[in-house]
Design an enzyme around this catalytic site. Structure first.
Site, PDB file in Angstrom:
ATOM      1  N   ASP A  48      41.181  54.501  20.762  1.00  0.00           N
ATOM      2  CA  ASP A  48      41.673  53.194  20.302  1.00  0.00           C
ATOM      3  C   ASP A  48      40.512  52.418  19.709  1.00  0.00           C
ATOM      4  OD1 ASP A  48      44.248  53.718  21.156  1.00  0.00           O
ATOM      5  OD2 ASP A  48      43.950  52.792  23.122  1.00  0.00           O
TER       6      ASP A  48
ATOM      7  N   ASP B 290      49.642  53.976  17.617  1.00  0.00           N
ATOM      8  CA  ASP B 290      50.364  52.982  18.418  1.00  0.00           C
ATOM      9  C   ASP B 290      51.189  52.054  17.531  1.00  0.00           C
ATOM     10  OD1 ASP B 290      49.138  54.066  20.629  1.00  0.00           O
ATOM     11  OD2 ASP B 290      47.534  52.570  20.676  1.00  0.00           O
TER      12      ASP B 290
END
Length: 218
Positions: free
Chosen positions: A156, A170
């Protein structure tokens, strides 16, 4: 002597015969079915492939150029690039269930592909393609990144305000899911039809067919 009569039976009027046959067999006035929309599996797969490629590319660039714990500011403290290794689900949720999330992602991929084989709605293809691309992007991390298969940590790197750090995969999953919910609420079906509108159209066409039949009978 036997008298032969010159009287002949009246000839039938061809016009009356045709009209009688037409009245007896009224033309088929049933509505012509609309041609089925094309299947959208190819569109779904193209969207998923583009998003998967974008997700993998951005993760590779981030891993090669960023150091964990050293965020790079884009717009002050509101938008930053921050490398985080996430063992959980989207937006750093369920961090202790990596193996289960891997199995869930695999099931999602299989389910989306099976649905896509009969899909005819363009908008549903876009939504499912986004979900598929995002699921594949994070699934690749869980299968091939450390610490090992089925337990790999997802990369991330996008930090926006107070929102948990996330990635392209995501965003694809969330946006695709929101689109599918909107389509469902407004009656758009995966087969390319719309529930409320198609019912009204069928009632209108049925009324026209009945009116035409009554006119021909009269």
């Amino acid at each position: 002597m036997v008298r032969v009569s010159d009287d002949r039976p009246p000839e039938e009027n061809p016009t009356n015969t045709v009209e009688g046959a037409t009245s007896a067999n009224p033309p088929d006035s049933s509505p012509t079915p609309e041609p089925a929309a094309p299947q959208r599996l190819r569109t779904l797969l193209i969207i998923a492939a583009v998003l998967l490629g974008l997700d993998l590319l951005t993760k590779c660039l981030v891993v090669a150029n960023l150091t964990p714990g050293e965020p790079v500011s884009i717009i002050g403290d509101f938008a930053r690039l921050s490398l985080v290794r996430n063992p959980g689900a989207a937006f750093s949720m369920a961090t202790g269930m990596t193996w289960l999330l891997t199995l869930v992602a695999t099931a999602v991929v299989i389910g989306v592909v099976r649905i896509g084989r009969t899909l005819r709605s363009l908008w549903w293809a876009i939504g499912l393609g986004m979900v598929l691309g995002g699921a594949l992007g994070n699934l690749v991390d869980r299968l091939f990144r450390s610490p090992g298969p089925l337990q790999g940590h997802v990369v991330d790197f996008l930090a926006i305000g107070w929102w948990p750090v996330f990635n392209v995969a995501d965003s694809s999953i969330v946006c695709g899911a929101v689109l599918l919910v909107v389509l469902t609420v407004f009656g758009f079906e995966p087969n390319g039809t719309r529930t409320g509108r198609n019912d009204a159209d069928r009632e209108t066409e049925s009324g026209k067919a009945e009116s035409a039949t009554e006119g021909n009978t009269a």
